[in-house]
Structures are given as C-alpha cells and as structure tokens.
Design a protein around this motif. Structure first.
Motif, PDB file in Angstrom:
ATOM      1  N   HIS A  26      46.262  37.859  45.501  1.00 47.00           N
ATOM      2  CA  HIS A  26      45.242  38.742  45.283  1.00 47.00           C
ATOM      3  C   HIS A  26      45.532  40.168  45.527  1.00 47.00           C
ATOM      4  CE1 HIS A  26      44.198  39.253  49.403  1.00 47.00           C
ATOM      5  NE2 HIS A  26      44.262  37.895  49.591  1.00 47.00           N
ATOM      6  N   TYR A  28      44.458  42.850  47.040  1.00 45.78           N
ATOM      7  CA  TYR A  28      44.707  43.544  48.213  1.00 45.78           C
ATOM      8  C   TYR A  28      46.066  43.326  48.721  1.00 45.78           C
ATOM      9  CZ  TYR A  28      43.974  45.272  52.981  1.00 45.78           C
ATOM     10  OH  TYR A  28      44.174  46.010  53.990  1.00 45.78           O
ATOM     11  N   MET A  31      48.558  45.432  47.063  1.00 41.90           N
ATOM     12  CA  MET A  31      48.478  46.696  47.340  1.00 41.90           C
ATOM     13  C   MET A  31      49.170  46.975  48.854  1.00 41.90           C
ATOM     14  SD  MET A  31      45.054  49.043  47.671  1.00 41.90           S
ATOM     15  CE  MET A  31      44.721  48.832  49.477  1.00 41.90           C
ATOM     16  N   GLU A  46      43.282  51.923  44.761  1.00 39.37           N
ATOM     17  CA  GLU A  46      42.396  50.649  44.219  1.00 39.37           C
ATOM     18  C   GLU A  46      41.959  51.268  42.924  1.00 39.37           C
ATOM     19  OE1 GLU A  46      42.236  52.103  47.034  1.00 39.37           O
ATOM     20  OE2 GLU A  46      41.844  50.633  48.788  1.00 39.37           O
ATOM     21  N   TYR A  50      43.307  48.070  40.113  1.00 40.04           N
ATOM     22  CA  TYR A  50      42.704  46.877  39.248  1.00 40.04           C
ATOM     23  C   TYR A  50      42.712  47.164  37.748  1.00 40.04           C
ATOM     24  CZ  TYR A  50      41.337  44.408  43.552  1.00 40.04           C
ATOM     25  OH  TYR A  50      41.621  43.877  44.613  1.00 40.04           O
ATOM     26  N   LEU A  53      45.963  45.853  36.672  1.00 33.80           N
ATOM     27  CA  LEU A  53      46.091  44.516  36.746  1.00 33.80           C
ATOM     28  C   LEU A  53      45.183  43.711  35.542  1.00 33.80           C
ATOM     29  CD1 LEU A  53      45.268  43.580  40.519  1.00 33.80           C
ATOM     30  CD2 LEU A  53      47.346  43.147  39.267  1.00 33.80           C
ATOM     31  N   HIS A  54      44.517  44.299  35.091  1.00 31.78           N
ATOM     32  CA  HIS A  54      43.364  43.722  34.125  1.00 31.78           C
ATOM     33  C   HIS A  54      44.168  43.897  32.579  1.00 31.78           C
ATOM     34  CE1 HIS A  54      39.669  43.838  36.833  1.00 31.78           C
ATOM     35  NE2 HIS A  54      40.330  42.584  37.079  1.00 31.78           N
ATOM     36  N   TRP A  66      40.886  31.886  39.781  1.00 34.42           N
ATOM     37  CA  TRP A  66      40.191  32.172  40.936  1.00 34.42           C
ATOM     38  C   TRP A  66      40.170  30.889  41.740  1.00 34.42           C
ATOM     39  CZ3 TRP A  66      36.731  35.960  41.962  1.00 34.42           C
ATOM     40  CH2 TRP A  66      36.500  36.673  40.728  1.00 34.42           C
ATOM     41  N   LYS A  69      38.511  30.878  49.045  1.00 32.47           N
ATOM     42  CA  LYS A  69      39.175  31.211  50.232  1.00 32.47           C
ATOM     43  C   LYS A  69      38.662  30.312  51.385  1.00 32.47           C
ATOM     44  CE  LYS A  69      38.312  35.617  50.470  1.00 32.47           C
ATOM     45  NZ  LYS A  69      38.355  36.890  50.576  1.00 32.47           N
ATOM     46  N   ARG A  73      34.380  32.137  50.186  1.00 37.12           N
ATOM     47  CA  ARG A  73      34.206  33.153  49.017  1.00 37.12           C
ATOM     48  C   ARG A  73      35.352  32.913  47.932  1.00 37.12           C
ATOM     49  NH1 ARG A  73      30.765  37.643  50.558  1.00 37.12           N
ATOM     50  NH2 ARG A  73      31.064  38.563  48.658  1.00 37.12           N
ATOM     51  N   ARG A  74      35.212  33.232  46.684  1.00 38.64           N
ATOM     52  CA  ARG A  74      36.224  33.067  45.722  1.00 38.64           C
ATOM     53  C   ARG A  74      37.063  34.504  45.650  1.00 38.64           C
ATOM     54  NH1 ARG A  74      34.846  31.427  39.905  1.00 38.64           N
ATOM     55  NH2 ARG A  74      33.722  33.693  39.891  1.00 38.64           N
ATOM     56  N   THR A  75      38.203  34.264  45.622  1.00 37.74           N
ATOM     57  CA  THR A  75      39.338  35.410  45.094  1.00 37.74           C
ATOM     58  C   THR A  75      40.141  35.223  43.918  1.00 37.74           C
ATOM     59  OG1 THR A  75      40.694  37.040  46.321  1.00 37.74           O
ATOM     60  CG2 THR A  75      41.109  34.525  46.663  1.00 37.74           C
ATOM     61  N   ARG A  76      40.494  36.211  43.526  1.00 41.11           N
ATOM     62  CA  ARG A  76      41.274  36.184  42.077  1.00 41.11           C
ATOM     63  C   ARG A  76      42.785  36.428  42.399  1.00 41.11           C
ATOM     64  NH1 ARG A  76      41.007  38.926  36.541  1.00 41.11           N
ATOM     65  NH2 ARG A  76      40.801  37.272  35.248  1.00 41.11           N
ATOM     66  N   TYR A  78      47.074  36.413  41.340  1.00 37.59           N
ATOM     67  CA  TYR A  78      47.963  36.684  39.908  1.00 37.59           C
ATOM     68  C   TYR A  78      49.106  36.163  40.094  1.00 37.59           C
ATOM     69  CZ  TYR A  78      43.978  40.101  38.938  1.00 37.59           C
ATOM     70  OH  TYR A  78      42.794  40.443  38.610  1.00 37.59           O
TER      71      TYR A  78
END
Lengths: 109, 885
Positions: A26, A28, A31, A46, A50, A53-54, A66, A69, A73-76, A78
């Motif tokens: 993800h 973070y 980074m 930050e 993003y 990334l997009h 997606w 976790k 919660r959901r996290t995205r 790549y």
C-alpha cells in the motif's frame, strides 16, 4: 503537474522499482520503503505520491486492489503490470543515461 | 481500458471521491501505527481537499465530468418548471417531427437514388416544345421506331433504355373470371443488365427479348409483387399470365428493392417492349427513353454532343414520318417539329407524382420549417428569461472564477437536453405522420406508394436538425449569459433596455413567421374551397360508373342490351353508356374542319354517349335535342356552348355541320349543351362535342366497341351498394363484357382535388399550430416584461399615471412589433405566393380577403395573449412594490 517533471520522472522510477522488488504494497509502505532504502535521503511527499500512483494506475503500469486489513478497515495495495515492467526498464535506462551524462559534465569541469 | 475507466469514474464521481478519501485515511492510520504523531501525519498531507482534487483529476476525463454535471444541472432546471418545459418539449417535438416527416416524403419522392448501379449517370430524354394555346410544354414520350434509331446511333457512348409508364392493367393468371389489376410496364431488354440488376430467381429480360414483335412472350415480376401476390412461391416460374388476348410466361423475379423507375408507383410486372402493339407504330409516342452513360464517359463533356446527335436523328425521323402527320395543318406540323431535346437527371426516377407534388412538398417544407422556427423562438425566449432570472447566479459564477466557456456549455447543455427530448417525441410523430400524409394522396384506383424507410439518410437529417435546434435555442442565451458583467449585475441590474430590445425582436420575428404561414394557408384553403365549389354543369349525385371492357370488342347492340338488363334491376333509376367517364383519365381530341376548310389551330374533345346520357348526368340542353336511336345513320352530334362559340361565333349551330379532320364525313349538330369540365376541374371550358356510341365509320358500318362505361343513376344514397348485383348480372350474360373498374362520379371529382385538399388540410393544421405557438410566445414575453417592469409600473401608478397610460406602456411596443412583423410576413408571403401561383385556383394573393384573414387572426390572438399581462400590470399594487424595494 508540469512544474517538476524531472522529479516526477524519478518518483515514477522509484515507485516502479519498489513495487518490482516487493509487489502488493500500500501507499504508506511504498513511501516508507523509499525512505528506508535511500537511507532517509529521498522522501516522497504524500501530496505527490498518491496522484502519481493514480496516474500510473490510469496509464496501466500498476494495478490496484482493495484488501481487508486485520483491523477490519480496507486498504488499497498496488502491484506492477507487464506494461509497468516494460516502463520500469525504459525509466531505468533513461535514468542511467541521464546520470551518466551529468557525471560526464561534472568530470569535464 | 484506461479511457473507459476514466469515463466510468466520471459517471460515478462521488464513489471515486469516497475511495480516494478512504485510501488517504488508511495511509494516515498506517503512519500512526508506525509511530508517527497523528497530527503531524495529517499535516504532511497538506490540504486533504487539494490532495483529493489532484488524485481525482488524474482519474477522470475532466470535460466529461463537467458535462455530466451540467447535464444534471440542466435537467434539474427543466424539472423546476415542469409545465413550461413540457410545453417547450412538445412544441419543439411537433416542429422537429413535422420537419423530419416532410423530409422523409421529399427524400423518398425526389432525392433518394434508385436502387440501381450508377444511378447518377442516368438521364431521361424529353423534348421542349410549344403546346396548345402557345404554352411551353414538355413531351417525355417517344415512339419505338424513333427510339431504336437513336439507340443504335449512340451505342458507343451510352445505353438508351425504353420504359413505359406502369399502367394499371387487367390481368388474369388462370381462367377469365378472376380478373385482377396490376401495374404493368413495358421495358426494353437492356434495362435489367444496364441497371446492373440480378434476378431473385429465374432470369430477367435480356436484349435478346427485344426481337421483332410478339416473339418473346415473357414476363418478369417485381419482388414486391411476387411477395404480396404469391407469398414468394418459387413455383410461379413458368406460369402463364394473360393480358387481353396475349399470354405471357413468367420467367423470373426481379431483385428485392427494384420497383421500377416511376417513383410513387410500384411496377408489378415487366414485359418486353416489343410485345406491345404500339412498338411498331411510328406515329405513337408511348414510352420514356432513359440514357445511361457508359462507364468511363465524362458527363460534362459527353452529354452535349450526345444531345445534339440524338436531336438530329429524332428530328429527321419525325420529319420523314409519313404516318405521323396525316391531315394535320402545316402550322401544326411546324409547331410539332420545332422541338428541343433535353436531358434531365433521372437518378431518383421520374413520375407524374414528382411533377405534381414537387412544389407542394416545397411549400410543405417551408410551412414546417416556419413552425419549427416559431417553436424555437418560443423556447429560446423561455430560456432567455430564465437566464435573465439567473443573471445573479451567472455573475456569481464568473466572479468566483468560472470560465465563460463553461457558462456557454452549461446553457448549451440545457438546450441540448430540450432538443434531445423533443427529438425523441418528434421521431414518433415523424414515424406516424409521413405514411399518414402519403395515404392522403390516394386516388382510389392509383394510390401513391413510396418506400419510407427510416435509414441513415433520415437519421442523419434528424440528427443535423437536432444540432441546429440546439444552436438556435441555446446560442443566444448562452452568449448573453457569458457576456454578463458581474459588477453591473451584482450592483443591481445593468442596461435593462438591451433585454427588452431582444424581446421585441423576437415578437416581430415570430409574428412575421406566423403571418406568413397564415397567409399561405388562407390562400390554399380558399383555392381548395373555390375548386370544390366550382359549378360542374352536371350532377354527381348517386351516379355509379361501371367501366367495362369487352376483349376484342362487342357490337353496340350488345352493349345496349346489357344496359337494358341493368335498367330492370330494382334500385336503378336510369342507365346510359358513355365511351369513358367525364373527368376520368381518358381525353381524346380531333381537329375540327368547318365547310371543308383546313382545321382550326384549336382542336375539340369528344365523347361517345348513348341516348339518355345527358339526362342521366343532368346536363341541361341549351337548345336542340338529345340523341335518339336513329341518329347513328344521320351522324348527329351535340356540342357544348364553348364549341359553338369558337367554331360558329354569332350563329345558331343547330343544323350546321363540321368534320373531324380534313376529308372526313360530316357531323350534323342537333343540340347544344351547357359547358361542363371535361378532363380537369381547373381548366377553363374546352370545346367538346358528343357523338353517338354506335357511330358509323366511313363505310356506313358500326364497328365493335372494346370498352365503355355504364353510367347508372341509382335510388340509394350510396350507389356502390349495387355494385355486386350489377357486376354479377353482367358476368352472367356471358357476352364477353366484363366490369374492369367500379367508381362513382363523385369520387372522380374528388380525385381531381386530392392535391388541393391535402395542401389545404396540412396548411390549416400548421396555421393553427403556428397561431397557438405565437400566442403562447406573445403571452410569455409580455407577461415576463410586466414582471420585470413591476417596479417601474408601481412607481408610475404611485405618481398618478392613468390606467390607459399603463395599458399603453405595456402594449404599445408589442403591437408596434406585431404590425412590423405582420407587414414583413405579408411581404414574404407575396414573394412565396408568386412561386406557387399555379396552385391557387381562381385565387389571387392580392385579394383583400386573403390579407384580411391572417391580419384578423393574428390581431385576435395578440389581444387574447396580451390580456393577462395587461391585467397583471393594472392590478399592480404600488404600496406593495415600494415596500419590497
């Protein structure tokens, strides 16, 4: 977006390289990886990470997904696509030739 | 994929924003989990809104998203004024639907290329000449021997094709008893190959079928006829087909789309040219001649030499034609030989329907375009006033940085929405209206038949029209809105006069269009009424007509016996026989020679009638007597008043004689009748003479009669009720007589006015629509202007303006504009009327009543439309207005 083309170019390269070493990360983590591996010299902001990334996702170099976790919660996350791998090669060789050229200029003087 | 995801992101914009938000939140959580200070982590992102915007903008197509937002906004605007929007959509739909419907008709009749190869290289030959009474006319019929000479002379550069009119013909497939009608065209054998047509089954006619007369008794059916008559049964090949005493063999079916070259008529059966007796006669012009350039021949350089070559050949043929001009005076021969051969493009086919309806469709197109324009002005007004109401909003948008382009887009979106909705509704209207109008062109025995497909031509036109409407509607309000100067508007109203000027202009424009429509409509309606009320000179009441044929012919005595049988039927009042009905399709003339002198330049038309025909038709005798049974041997004749006036001016014609051409036996006049129309209701009276049905030829013998019409006066209001009985009676006698067609004299008279009735009906309809729309438009504009000026009106009332003064203030401008627009409309109307003067039977555009009608209509409409605005202005309460300020 046109303000820092060179910087953006190298940010793309860093992100692609990180994702090629360790897929499915993800934002973070990417980074953090950039900071760690560069010995805290390079820091991706930050605010620019993003959008980059997009943008790369829209260009089809990376793919997003997606996942849930442990916290619920959901996290995205790549990962690279095959087009992204090709792009990594292009970016790497461009960086190589660029830094070579810069070094040559520095030596001449 | 990427473009698609951007488009889908634009459509689901809010979901995208949620996802971006969620991802950023999850990032901050990670940061906090790895030990960073929550506040610092959040600060590192900078403005969350900016980050979201940046991410958002890379993932959507920006213009699409803004377009969608504008569409949504426009939709909400439309929904806010449901009634006004619905009225706008409906009036636009009527305009667009009418335009598309008119386009479908015009395209199908005049523009759509025939489904053949190289239709753009197809021409039709005709000859311009001076007709009877010195009028210029055009002859498009040719004699076959002449055609053959011309075809052989130019065969290197072009193919000449002969095609006759597709006449409605009696045919039978098996026994004599079940006779039916089909449209039969005689064509030269090269037609199918030159047109590049392939058979559906069997074979088509070929050049070899042009061999000498009667050697190729073959018939080709059109696909359409094969489909509806035989249900596409392939066993139809080889079946016999009888026409008169000829028998043909069906050898093939034409290609699916091809229905002949006569637009508006579907050719059912194609026969070889040589199978018609007329094809050997040098003096009979009976078929069209088409010219198809060979591939590789350049039309711009080849056509004129071809024309001159063909002209020379045809002229030489006619000059040498021994049988063409027997007994014709030299002046007439000179007139007939003085012709100019011309080519007309025929890629869309040629037909009388095109000739008759070309201008009518032009007028129709003009009317529907005007109605659409009126509707557009209305809706544009509505949008302008809405935009004016939103000028604060626009000013605000501009001052916080909206681009002018975006504002134009915003308003164009709204007009596009309106136009789109109207087009959808209009499409249904067009789908219904075009076939409906076509069905009104319906002489009972020959209704117009046109293919009206909704293909890319129609869709393309509809789409283009929609774009045009969007621009007409939206451009003005859009430019005005984008030209808003925020300072002036936010300060409280800029130049109020500019808006009023625009409104005034729109009133004048609308009234001008509306008066033009009204003026033309009143001309059409008046012309139709005068034509319909034209005195006939005979009675159509309860008259049944049985058009009857008798194969190779029957002696007059047999016809008379049959008439006698019919007389005995209960419900039959009287029965007479005529060669053909008055106002039918047949007209035959003779040159008239008085006292052996050369014939006069004016011919006279004739009709064979039995004794009692005059009384059955209720045609009054002016002097003399009706025929009696003994008149045959006397060679008696009855003439009409015009005949008497032209050939025996100032004399009593009774007892005098005339001959039908030079060296012909003399006819003796026994009676004079009143004038009646002979062939065409619109014409001035022609000289007409009547001779007995059983007239004798030069050898004092009566010949067989091949066809005639029983004219039957019945007791019942509906003469057609007797048809079955009478038809059966005639068939039972087995004397060779067969009823070929049944009609009534009333229907024949009505057929004459089909075009005028159609035009009057449509014009009246569009006039009503135009008046309604103009009324609504006027109402809306005035009402709005009173609302806008309520402050001014309130102040005026407060300082003591009289009621009359207020009324004048509110209405003076409008009526000035109405007067201006009305004059402009009438001026345009005069111009348009000149172009179509031939439609106006006995009506002149300058007649006072033609001007009075539209003027009154528009005035009354204006009065009604201004009333609510005037009342609103008068009821303005100054204290309320001033308190609100």
């Amino acid at each position: 977006m046109a303000r820092n083309d060179a910087l953006q170019g190298s940010l793309d390269l860093l992100v692609l390289k990180i994702l090629s070493r360790r897929p499915r990360q993800h934002g973070y983590a990417i980074m953090a990886a950039i900071a760690n591996t560069s010995g805290d010299v390079l820091r991706a902001e930050e605010g620019s990470l993003y959008p980059a990334l997009h943008r790369m996702e829209e260009a089809g170099w990376i793919r997003a997904e997606w996942i849930k976790k442990d916290t619920g919660r959901r996290t995205r996350i790549y990962e690279l696509t095959s087009a992204g791998k090709k792009q990594l090669g292009v970016e790497e060789s461009r960086w190589q030739s660029l830094s070579l050229a810069i070094n040559r200029v520095l030596r001449e003087v | 994929m990427s473009l698609w995801s951007r488009i889908s992101n634009a459509v689901h914009g809010s979901r995208l924003n949620r996802e971006i938000e969620e991802e950023l939140q999850s990032h901050i959580e990670e940061a906090v989990a790895s030990g960073r200070d929550p506040r610092e982590a959040r600060r590192a992102f900078g403005s969350a809104l900016r980050a979201r915007e940046a991410s958002h903008s890379v993932r959507v197509t920006g213009w699409l998203e803004s377009l969608l937002a504008d569409l949504r906004f426009g939709w909400r605007q439309l929904c806010r004024n449901k009634v006004a929007s619905a009225a706008a959509v409906l009036s636009l739909a009527l305009g667009i639907g009418s335009c598309v419907g008119a386009f479908r008709l015009i395209d199908a009749l005049l523009w759509r290329p025939l489904p053949i190869a190289n239709s753009s290289n197809l021409y039709v030959l005709s000859r311009q000449m001076t007709g009877l009474y010195g009028k210029p006319t055009e002859d498009s019929y040719w004699a076959t021997p002449d055609f053959n000479l011309m075809r052989d002379a130019v065969k290197e550069q072009a193919d000449l094709i002969a095609i006759s009119d597709a006449d409605r013909t009696d045919i039978t497939f098996s026994t004599d008893d079940d006779m039916e009608k089909a449209h039969v065209a005689y064509v030269s054998g090269n037609m199918f190959p030159v047109f590049g047509l392939e058979p559906a089954i069997g074979r088509l006619l070929a050049p070899a079928d042009d061999r000498s007369a009667a050697a190729s008794p073959y018939a080709v059916l059109s696909w359409e006829y094969w489909n509806h008559r035989f249900g596409r049964d392939p066993r139809v090949l080889g079946r016999p087909l009888h026409i008169g005493d000829q028998t043909f063999q069906i050898i093939g079916i034409g290609p699916r789309d091809f229905t002949g070259t006569e637009t508006g008529t579907v050719s059912d059966i194609f026969l070889p040219l040589g199978m018609n007796d007329l094809s050997t006669r040098a003096g009979v012009s009976w078929h069209h001649t088409f010219l198809m350039l060979k591939p590789g021949i350049n039309p711009s350089t080849a056509l004129d030499p071809l024309r001159q070559h063909l002209s020379a050949i045809s002229h030489a043929f006619e000059a040498n034609c021994a049988t063409c001009f027997r007994g014709v005076p030299q002046a007439t021969i000179d007139r007939l030989l003085n012709k100019k051969l011309v080519f007309h493009p025929a890629g869309a086919g040629i037909s009388d329907l095109q000739k008759d309806y070309r201008r009518l469709l032009g007028v129709l197109g003009l009317l529907v375009a005007l109605v659409l324009l009126i509707a557009c002005v209305n809706v544009s007004n509505m949008m302008t006033s809405q935009a004016a109401a939103r000028s604060h909003e626009m000013a605000l948008r501009i001052s916080i940085g909206a681009g002018r382009r975006r504002l134009v887009q915003l308003i164009l979106c709204q007009s596009a929405l309106l136009a789109f909705l109207a087009s959808v509704v209009g499409a249904f209207f067009a789908a219904w209206s075009a076939p409906f109008v076509l069905s009104l062109v319906n002489p009972p025995d020959n209704p117009a038949r046109l293919a009206l497909p909704a293909d890319w031509r129609v869709l393309g036109f509809g789409f283009g029209l929609m774009i045009l409407v969007v621009l007409l509607l939206g451009l003005l309000p859009a430019l005005r809105a984008s030209a808003v100067r925020p300072i002036a508007v936010l300060k409280g109203g800029a130049d109020p006069h500019s808006r009023r000027r625009l409104m005034r202009g729109s009133i004048a424009l609308q009234v001008a269009f509306c008066v033009l429509v009204l003026f033309l409509s009143s001309l059409f309606v008046a012309a139709f009424q005068r034509l319909q009320n034209r005195p006939l000179g005979f009675s159509t009441d309860r008259l049944l007509l049985l058009e009857t044929v008798a194969g190779k012919g029957q002696l007059p005595v047999v016809w008379n016996q049959t008439a006698e049988v019919l007389r005995a039927v209960p419900g039959v009042d009287s029965v007479a026989i005529s060669g053909w009905p008055l106002l039918g399709r047949i007209q035959i003339n003779n040159d008239i020679s008085i006292n052996g002198a050369p014939p006069s330049p004016t011919p006279a038309w004739f009709l064979n009638v039995s004794p009692g025909w005059l009384s059955t038709m209720k045609i009054p005798l002016v002097s003399g007597r009706d025929f009696s049974q003994e008149d045959t041997s006397l060679k008696a004749a009855i003439v009409n008043e015009t005949f008497a006036r032209i050939f025996f001016p100032g004399q009593d014609p009774i007892g005098r004689t005339f001959a039908r051409g030079v060296n012909q036996p003399l006819n003796k006049i026994v009676g004079v009748t009143a004038d009646t129309p002979y062939h065409d209701l619109r014409e001035p009276s022609r000289p007409v003479f009547y001779v007995p049905l059983d007239e004798i030829d030069a050898d004092s013998a009566t010949g067989p009669v091949r066809f005639a019409t029983f004219v039957i006066h019945t007791d019942s209001q509906n003469p057609l009720a007797l048809t079955a009985t009478l038809r059966q009676l005639i068939a039972q006698r087995h004397n060779g007589l067969r009823v070929s067609n049944v009609t009534t004299e009333l229907d024949l008279v009505r057929d004459q006015t089909v075009r005028e009735r159609l035009l009057a009906t449509l014009a009246a309809f569009f006039a009503a629509v135009a008046l309604l729309l103009a009324g609504i438009g006027l109402y809306a504009v005035l009402n709005y202007s009173v609302l806008q000026r309520s402050r001014e009106i309130g102040i005026r009332i407060a300082i003591g303006a009289s009621r009359a003064g207020i009324v004048r203030l509110v209405t003076f401008d409008a009526f000035l504009m109405i007067a201006l627009g009305g004059c402009a409309g009438i001026a345009l109307g005069f111009g348009a009327a000149r172009y179509i003067a031939s439609f106006f039977y006995q009506v002149k555009a300058t007649d006072a009543e033609m001007l009075a009608l539209p003027a009154c209509a528009i005035l009354v409409t204006a009065l009604i439309a201004t009333l609510p605005a005037v009342l609103r202005a008068l009821s303005t309460d100054p204290t309320e207005i001033l308190r609100a300020e």
